[in-house]
Motif scaffolding. Structure first.
Motif: not given
Lengths: 404, 404
Positions: A338, A383, A386, A390, A393-394, A396-397, A400-404, B148, B153, B167, B171, B179, B188, B191, B196
């Motif tokens: 991190g 991984s 995916v 679009w 991708v959305l 999957r995001l 994984t907890g991504f704020p969309t 990080a 993000r 991979d 990660n 992927p 993508l 987009q 975002f």
């Protein structure tokens, strides 16, 4: 700087500090006078400290990274083998007064390069045709690299169960890699040393003594920390045989002896909870120790036998020997990641030890010994593919907890 | 040093050097006025060179390794993202006047850390919530590490065919790794940038322009070489999109502009023979190029499209664009390993280019971009088990040419 700059004068027993020996040959079987069938005592290198120029350890940051350990040549054994720009690693501030000494920036991406610059220099010094090392990891690959650089042969007695990536690593530098069962390694190593002209750069004795010049290389970690930060309150060190722990300790002890530092840090050994021979020996009041090792993924420090050096470092520094679980190391590994530092699981033992221990009033250094690329988990695909749209991708995001 | 030390003043078009723009926002779509549907032109960063203190580039070796790119803050875009001790890598003398700049000593063990310190700083500078990168290797992992570290993000659009070890690497730093097939990556990515609040840290344009701040980070390689060695005769650079080539070139050009260097080195682009869009564009007298790429194991530089930066670097320096076969790269990789440096195959392209080209009268630097741990070959077991007896060991040693 050249090998001629070394102020090394001889070897001194850690079993009895009144016993000393000439500098050559390096006593790779430990101290012959104090060692017994049960406990082997290492020797360390002595210097004419009164001839050290105090500029050597000034805070000016003199000496560029490229100079490697040569910067500290007066306080090291003669550096007869050519260097690879080892050492000079960054101290990364991760907040809260905690600094990570990132040893993954070395030539073979671990702290072992500091040791092997010195051990392969010993092999060059005695005129050996090559080196032999028992290792299934960083120690062996580093020895292979420095041997190649010096134009020496290298034989690695590896474990048959080593990770495939480590096998690639060991083979990368042209060494002869011999995978054998654990029990056969040391008898075969002794035979290779006796029958061929190969200098041993890893341990040969019943409890760990290692190479007498090796731990000297680790002192440079203390010198680097001191020139950048001064003396920290404590240093947390991933601990297998205790060579790194002792080397860092000796470096700080020398700074005090030279009158450059007023005090020394407390040294904390951080062993895997699955084993922990140093912690066990200290608890039992013994001079070294042997202990069964349970399952752990910290394969770089899962040692069943301690060395006397670790006892010396912990006792003389007023430190402690801690044990850390694999879970605690994984948590510390995540914390380092991190901060942008991907460490091998064993390398995170230092930070894991600190987090379990508590806070300090002044700066604390955790040594991170090696790169995440040496981890057992490397190479298992994580991984999932995916859907390349679009919506794919959305989704999957979001998963994984991504704020969309 | 802090971001406030930067002397950056704006962005200048490489399509027409008379066209300039403010420093913010970074023009991640290249120069809007000169780019066409066929060719995109990057912008570069301008500085108030007359305010540079000449001590900055003295040979004194000032500034410790730990300081990372901050040492050069005046000649970089504002370093708003925290560093990881990137840069300050050793220059290893391999004999015959040849020096290897070993970029595997960076935080994520490749040169890309110099770029990403700058690109993630741009993301922090514009207040983005994160970064997005299209990469299946060093670029992506490095972006993930710096993101990080900065608390941002990171989304990585990776190739579905990436090696498993890569991979794990991508990660490791907590990025969201997606992927997807090659063709879907850039649509993508656009987009993700538009919908975002993600700052792009890899290329978005029809021919390569990349991030305008990225190549600035590579200038520090030139500064480091200069402070240690002076100006070499030539620099050989593994070349994909030509960002590294251009950055190193620009660094030397700045040294001359500042009156610190009398001349500049010749820059040699070293592309895989399986492709080579820069060499093809130069042969054809075009301003950039696109070319089909055949099979090659040099996956880090197997680009089908060149960028205008590479053209500028080769032309202005009086250099050349070379192509090297996989066999030549393997040979150079072995030569490096024999010197104790284990490089990724692509990383050996610089030395391969030099060995195919011939000798120089003065010192030559080959940039080695990354660690052997990123190689495709990693993880395939090489060593066969050996019979753990003395006879077994002897017979294996003889089989490997060891003099017994």
């Amino acid at each position: 700087m050249t090998a001629g700059d070394s102020l090394a004068t001889g070897q001194r027993s850690l079993g009895d500090k009144d016993i000393s020996y000439p500098l050559w040959p390096p006593l790779t079987n430990g101290c012959p006078r104090t060692s017994t069938d049960e406990v082997a005592y290492p020797v360390e290198v002595d210097y004419t400290y009164e001839r050290v120029n105090s500029d050597l350890l000034s805070h000016s940051g003199r000496g560029s990274r490229g100079s490697g350990l040569d910067r500290w040549a007066p306080l090291l054994p003669p550096l007869a083998a050519p260097g690879l720009g080892e050492g000079g690693t960054p101290l990364v501030d991760i907040g809260g007064g905690v600094f990570v000494k990132d040893e993954s920036r070395n030539p073979t991406w671990s702290h072992k390069d500091r040791l092997n610059r010195c051990t392969v220099s010993a092999a060059v010094g005695v005129g050996a045709q090559g080196v032999v090392v028992a290792s299934s990891g960083n120690h062996g690959a580093s020895a292979a690299a420095f041997a190649a650089r010096a134009g020496l042969r290298c034989v690695v007695l590896a474990s048959d169960g080593m990770p495939p990536a480590v096998d690639t690593f060991l083979n990368a530098y042209g060494a002869t890699v011999l995978p054998v069962p654990e029990a056969a390694r040391w008898p075969l190593m002794r035979q290779l040393v006796e029958r061929f002209d190969l200098h041993p750069v890893s341990n040969l004795t019943v409890t760990h003594t290692g190479h007498p010049f090796g731990a000297e290389g680790y002192k440079t970690i203390a010198y680097e920390i001191f020139t950048e930060l001064g003396v920290p309150e404590a240093v947390f060190v991933p601990t297998g045989y205790g060579e790194l722990l002792f080397g860092v300790w000796k470096g700080f002890a020398e700074l005090k002896r030279l009158g450059l530092a007023q005090r020394t840090p407390r040294m904390f050994a951080c062993e895997p909870a699955a084993g922990g021979p140093l912690a066990a020996a200290l608890r039992a009041g013994r001079l070294t120790g042997r202990i069964p090792v349970g399952p752990t993924s910290a394969y770089a420090i899962d040692c069943s036998v301690a060395g006397h050096r670790g006892i010396v470092a912990v006792r003389e520094s007023g430190g402690e020997a801690l044990v850390v679980s694999d879970e605690e190391m994984r948590s510390a590994q995540s914390e380092l990641a991190g901060q942008g530092l991907w460490a091998e699981l064993s390398s995170a033992a230092g930070l894991a030890g600190l987090r379990g221990y508590g806070a300090f009033d002044g700066p604390v250094v955790c040594v991170s010994t090696s790169s995440g690329f040496k981890d057992l988990s490397v190479g298992s695909r994580k991984s999932e593919a995916v859907e390349p749209t679009w919506d794919g991708v959305l989704s999957r995001l979001r998963a994984t907890g991504f704020p969309t």
